[in-house]
Design a protein around this motif. Structure first.
Motif, PDB file in Angstrom:
ATOM      1  N   ILE A 146     -17.561   9.857   5.599  1.00 17.44           N
ATOM      2  CA  ILE A 146     -18.589  10.902   5.192  1.00 17.44           C
ATOM      3  C   ILE A 146     -18.276  11.177   3.586  1.00 17.44           C
ATOM      4  CG2 ILE A 146     -20.005  12.852   5.529  1.00 17.44           C
ATOM      5  CD1 ILE A 146     -20.486  10.715   7.486  1.00 17.44           C
ATOM      6  N   ALA A 149     -27.340  11.034   0.049  1.00 14.98           N
ATOM      7  CA  ALA A 149     -27.687  11.443   1.182  1.00 14.98           C
ATOM      8  C   ALA A 149     -28.072  10.442   2.325  1.00 14.98           C
ATOM      9  CB  ALA A 149     -28.860  12.610   0.909  1.00 14.98           C
ATOM     10  N   THR A 152     -25.040   8.398   3.512  1.00 18.24           N
ATOM     11  CA  THR A 152     -24.406   9.395   4.362  1.00 18.24           C
ATOM     12  C   THR A 152     -25.119   9.198   5.824  1.00 18.24           C
ATOM     13  OG1 THR A 152     -23.527  10.670   2.458  1.00 18.24           O
ATOM     14  CG2 THR A 152     -23.046  11.452   4.681  1.00 18.24           C
ATOM     15  N   THR A 153     -26.176   9.364   5.751  1.00 13.73           N
ATOM     16  CA  THR A 153     -27.050   9.621   6.778  1.00 13.73           C
ATOM     17  C   THR A 153     -26.940   8.101   7.754  1.00 13.73           C
ATOM     18  OG1 THR A 153     -28.741  10.820   5.892  1.00 13.73           O
ATOM     19  CG2 THR A 153     -29.449   9.848   7.797  1.00 13.73           C
ATOM     20  N   LEU A 179     -24.021   8.074   9.747  1.00 14.85           N
ATOM     21  CA  LEU A 179     -23.691   9.002  10.761  1.00 14.85           C
ATOM     22  C   LEU A 179     -23.216   8.365  12.123  1.00 14.85           C
ATOM     23  CD1 LEU A 179     -26.369  11.747  10.215  1.00 14.85           C
ATOM     24  CD2 LEU A 179     -23.926  11.883   9.642  1.00 14.85           C
ATOM     25  N   ILE A 238     -30.688   5.378  15.022  1.00 15.13           N
ATOM     26  CA  ILE A 238     -31.870   5.751  14.304  1.00 15.13           C
ATOM     27  C   ILE A 238     -31.216   6.472  12.922  1.00 15.13           C
ATOM     28  CG2 ILE A 238     -31.783   8.087  15.466  1.00 15.13           C
ATOM     29  CD1 ILE A 238     -35.144   6.543  14.626  1.00 15.13           C
ATOM     30  N   ALA A 239     -30.171   6.944  12.975  1.00 10.28           N
ATOM     31  CA  ALA A 239     -29.841   7.516  11.714  1.00 10.28           C
ATOM     32  C   ALA A 239     -29.723   6.442  10.551  1.00 10.28           C
ATOM     33  CB  ALA A 239     -28.294   8.266  11.962  1.00 10.28           C
ATOM     34  N   PHE A 251     -31.603   3.673  10.349  1.00 15.95           N
ATOM     35  CA  PHE A 251     -32.859   3.375   9.929  1.00 15.95           C
ATOM     36  C   PHE A 251     -33.535   4.486   8.934  1.00 15.95           C
ATOM     37  CE2 PHE A 251     -33.018   0.846  13.927  1.00 15.95           C
ATOM     38  CZ  PHE A 251     -33.280  -0.427  13.281  1.00 15.95           C
ATOM     39  N   LEU A 252     -33.180   5.792   9.367  1.00 18.55           N
ATOM     40  CA  LEU A 252     -33.834   7.071   8.432  1.00 18.55           C
ATOM     41  C   LEU A 252     -32.808   6.703   7.063  1.00 18.55           C
ATOM     42  CD1 LEU A 252     -33.704   9.883  11.103  1.00 18.55           C
ATOM     43  CD2 LEU A 252     -35.577   8.801   9.964  1.00 18.55           C
ATOM     44  N   THR A 256     -34.243   4.055   4.931  1.00 19.44           N
ATOM     45  CA  THR A 256     -35.589   4.415   4.218  1.00 19.44           C
ATOM     46  C   THR A 256     -35.172   5.468   2.918  1.00 19.44           C
ATOM     47  OG1 THR A 256     -36.398   4.365   6.511  1.00 19.44           O
ATOM     48  CG2 THR A 256     -37.658   5.563   4.715  1.00 19.44           C
ATOM     49  N   VAL A 257     -34.233   6.222   3.105  1.00 22.48           N
ATOM     50  CA  VAL A 257     -34.056   7.268   2.074  1.00 22.48           C
ATOM     51  C   VAL A 257     -33.461   6.154   1.020  1.00 22.48           C
ATOM     52  CG1 VAL A 257     -32.719   9.113   1.328  1.00 22.48           C
ATOM     53  CG2 VAL A 257     -33.858   9.201   3.650  1.00 22.48           C
ATOM     54  N   LEU A 274     -39.882  10.680   2.123  1.00 21.94           N
ATOM     55  CA  LEU A 274     -38.568  11.428   2.331  1.00 21.94           C
ATOM     56  C   LEU A 274     -38.801  12.563   3.225  1.00 21.94           C
ATOM     57  CD1 LEU A 274     -37.826  11.292  -1.501  1.00 21.94           C
ATOM     58  CD2 LEU A 274     -36.715  10.085   0.402  1.00 21.94           C
ATOM     59  N   ALA A 290     -38.692  11.331   6.626  1.00 22.34           N
ATOM     60  CA  ALA A 290     -37.275  10.854   7.001  1.00 22.34           C
ATOM     61  C   ALA A 290     -36.250  12.118   7.055  1.00 22.34           C
ATOM     62  CB  ALA A 290     -36.864   9.781   5.988  1.00 22.34           C
ATOM     63  N   THR A 332     -34.132  13.239  10.103  1.00 26.01           N
ATOM     64  CA  THR A 332     -32.801  13.296  10.130  1.00 26.01           C
ATOM     65  C   THR A 332     -32.310  14.680  10.319  1.00 26.01           C
ATOM     66  OG1 THR A 332     -32.620  11.698   8.425  1.00 26.01           O
ATOM     67  CG2 THR A 332     -30.781  13.126   8.588  1.00 26.01           C
ATOM     68  N   LEU A 356     -31.671  15.251  14.199  1.00 24.66           N
ATOM     69  CA  LEU A 356     -30.860  14.077  14.908  1.00 24.66           C
ATOM     70  C   LEU A 356     -29.923  14.790  15.648  1.00 24.66           C
ATOM     71  CD1 LEU A 356     -30.085  11.112  12.166  1.00 24.66           C
ATOM     72  CD2 LEU A 356     -31.677  11.247  14.296  1.00 24.66           C
ATOM     73  N   ASP A 380     -30.993   8.678  19.785  1.00 20.32           N
ATOM     74  CA  ASP A 380     -30.965   7.359  19.535  1.00 20.32           C
ATOM     75  C   ASP A 380     -31.665   6.602  20.779  1.00 20.32           C
ATOM     76  OD1 ASP A 380     -29.760   6.362  17.121  1.00 20.32           O
ATOM     77  OD2 ASP A 380     -27.689   6.249  17.924  1.00 20.32           O
ATOM     78  N   LEU A 437     -35.082   4.508  20.241  1.00 27.57           N
ATOM     79  CA  LEU A 437     -34.802   3.191  19.914  1.00 27.57           C
ATOM     80  C   LEU A 437     -35.134   2.353  21.220  1.00 27.57           C
ATOM     81  CD1 LEU A 437     -31.887   2.904  17.613  1.00 27.57           C
ATOM     82  CD2 LEU A 437     -34.148   2.829  17.068  1.00 27.57           C
ATOM     83  N   LEU A 475     -27.918  16.691   5.675  1.00 24.24           N
ATOM     84  CA  LEU A 475     -28.501  15.882   4.951  1.00 24.24           C
ATOM     85  C   LEU A 475     -29.776  15.807   4.835  1.00 24.24           C
ATOM     86  CD1 LEU A 475     -25.936  13.269   6.236  1.00 24.24           C
ATOM     87  CD2 LEU A 475     -26.126  13.947   4.032  1.00 24.24           C
TER      88      LEU A 475
END
Lengths: 319, 319
Positions: A120, A154, A157-158, A161, A296-297, A299-300, A303-304, B151, B154, B158, B161, B166, B169, B300
């Motif tokens: 991280i 960010a 890092t996300t 996670l 899911i982290a 994918f998020l 996206t960011v 953003l 997302a 985040t 989370l 998860d 999914l 984050l």
């Protein structure tokens, strides 16, 4: 830094910039896949410092090979001759020293920071590169590009996670300080390399690389003496090297050259975006190669990161 | 929608816009804290549909109280008289119907989606509101504001989370469809309410609210009949109401009125940003109130949300 303003304005072509960026992205993502592959094949048996030395030596050899082709086709000129002046070469050891110090620190930081937390904290590199790029190279990023840079860090890092990531919040003060110092060293080395390479835009990149890598070899010998002297003396230099070790060395050498090319024809910001996108590519490829599950982290974070890339591209400073 | 273009351009003051936005943010964040508090005090003993009805009834009463003060000071005018025409009032039931359908669907979605996954999927509301705001109200967001909106969604996700996230999914196809329909219903209800309120900019907001809430009460009676008829008949309407239930009803009523005010003096986009920031505030306050631990994902996500707010504010479309 004393870089003449005019010499930075020679703009390389958009096409060359794209090719080196894509090459760096693909090489970096396959690099991570090789590491996963080598770990699944078993633990590291070889000494990391000798492998680093081999990478530098191979890069030197590849630069010389490229140069000899250029000499044959174009003849030896002022820009592509290997011989150099003290004035040109005096700054070349600096990135090598910075990387050496950073790599040595890496062994001590694990006294304060565990591996998931370190993963991280490594994303601090993104921020330090941006800040030092601004300060040292005196290049401007627009407000939107700064926002994009914060998002990139960010988002990366996300995407990384996992259930152990929260340990980073237990990192003691010394761990944070060391992580920040390492990020600054790494950012400084990258930005300084760009400054060196861009100072003489007409100088052939292979000559510049050759001298960078010579000092890389030199300082890696020091690292071998500090860290692995006994093991190398007892077991030999190439002890534990496997086919996959050789693949990794080859890959590191090629991506090292790609980094230099990106510094010459693009910049550190492009490098950071490119390696971040590579991280995402690696994860996606790992789903198919190793049956990894994406969180899911991830994918998020992706996206960011994607929005960050978009914002960086539309946010060019108005001149 | 047939909203005359000119009537949308009456710009409320910046100060009024800020006040209603801050009020909505604070009310929404305290709302979530009350929910946590009520859960810690034990399970819900009261019927949710009767509580929803009480909220609508209280909002009606508060609107009438505000109106009677206005009538005293300003006298009854064309803009603040309670009586209305069919042409004005005919669209008012639509948001109430949409919310009713959405609330009923909420009971069925849990057959396909578990609670942690639903928490994640609820953030689709942000996207649906943005898209419907663009389509129905025909207002433009700039490219940067669209990026900021992605953003925001997302970042909110985040920040929420946790180790069970998860599971989203594993959501089956039907679950995704229902979540998307619910997001569209909720987004449509919000945007339609804004359209109704803004159609007559000079009409007093308390009259507009009164009629909205009258239909809210009406459709909540239907919900009571569908879902809680037996329980209300056997145990009584206010069975299980505690002090905290009353606090929650009061809070919901006030934040409902704040939402209307934001629709009148700002817009749905401001509402979404405001409730997102409220979510972050709630988490921070919960650290002090309930000893919650914040995760790295929360930091984050908060960073991404903050950058989104910044980008939205600097990204105003050029006219």
């Amino acid at each position: 830094m004393g870089i003449p303003e005019g010499s930075l304005t020679a703009k390389p072509s958009w096409r060359l910039k794209s090719i080196v960026t894509v090459a760096l992205t693909l090489l970096t993502s396959s690099q991570a896949i090789l590491i996963v592959w080598s770990k699944r094949a078993g633990k590291y048996e070889y000494s990391v410092t000798t492998a680093n030395f081999s990478v530098e030596a191979l890069k030197c050899a590849l630069s010389l090979a490229a140069l000899s082709r250029i000499w044959k086709s174009q003849g030896v000129t002022e820009d592509n001759r290997l011989s150099t002046s003290f004035d040109e070469v005096k700054v070349y050891p600096i990135p090598a020293v910075l990387y050496l110090v950073k790599n040595l620190l890496q062994y001590y930081i694990f006294a304060y920071v565990d591996a998931p937390a370190y993963q991280i904290l490594k994303n601090l590199n993104i921020i330090s590169t941006g800040v030092l790029y601004r300060i040292i190279l005196n290049k401007k990023l627009s407000e939107i590009q700064w926002a994009a840079f914060v998002l990139l860090s960010a988002g990366c890092t996300t995407a990384q996670l996992n259930s152990s990531s929260d340990r980073v919040l237990q990192t003691p003060f010394q761990g944070w300080i060391m992580a920040i110092i390492m990020a600054l060293l790494s950012g400084f080395a990258g930005v300084y390399t760009e400054a060196i390479i861009k100072k003489r835009p007409s100088r052939n990149i292979n000559v510049q690389n050759f001298w960078l890598y010579v000092f890389g070899m030199l300082f890696n010998i020091i690292a071998i003496f500090i860290q692995d002297f006994d093991s190398v003396m007892n077991k030999g230099f190439f002890h534990g090297y496997s086919f996959i070790t050789i693949c990794m060395i080859l890959n590191h050498a090629l991506s090292g050259i790609a980094v230099s090319m990106v510094m010459k024809y693009a910049d550190n910001i492009v490098k950071v975006y490119s390696t971040s996108v590579a991280m995402l590519l690696t994860a996606i490829v790992s789903v198919f190669l190793f049956g990894y599950h994406l969180s899911i982290a991830f994918f998020l974070g992706s996206t960011v990161v994607s929005v960050a890339v978009y914002l960086h591209s539309i946010g060019k400073p108005q001149r």
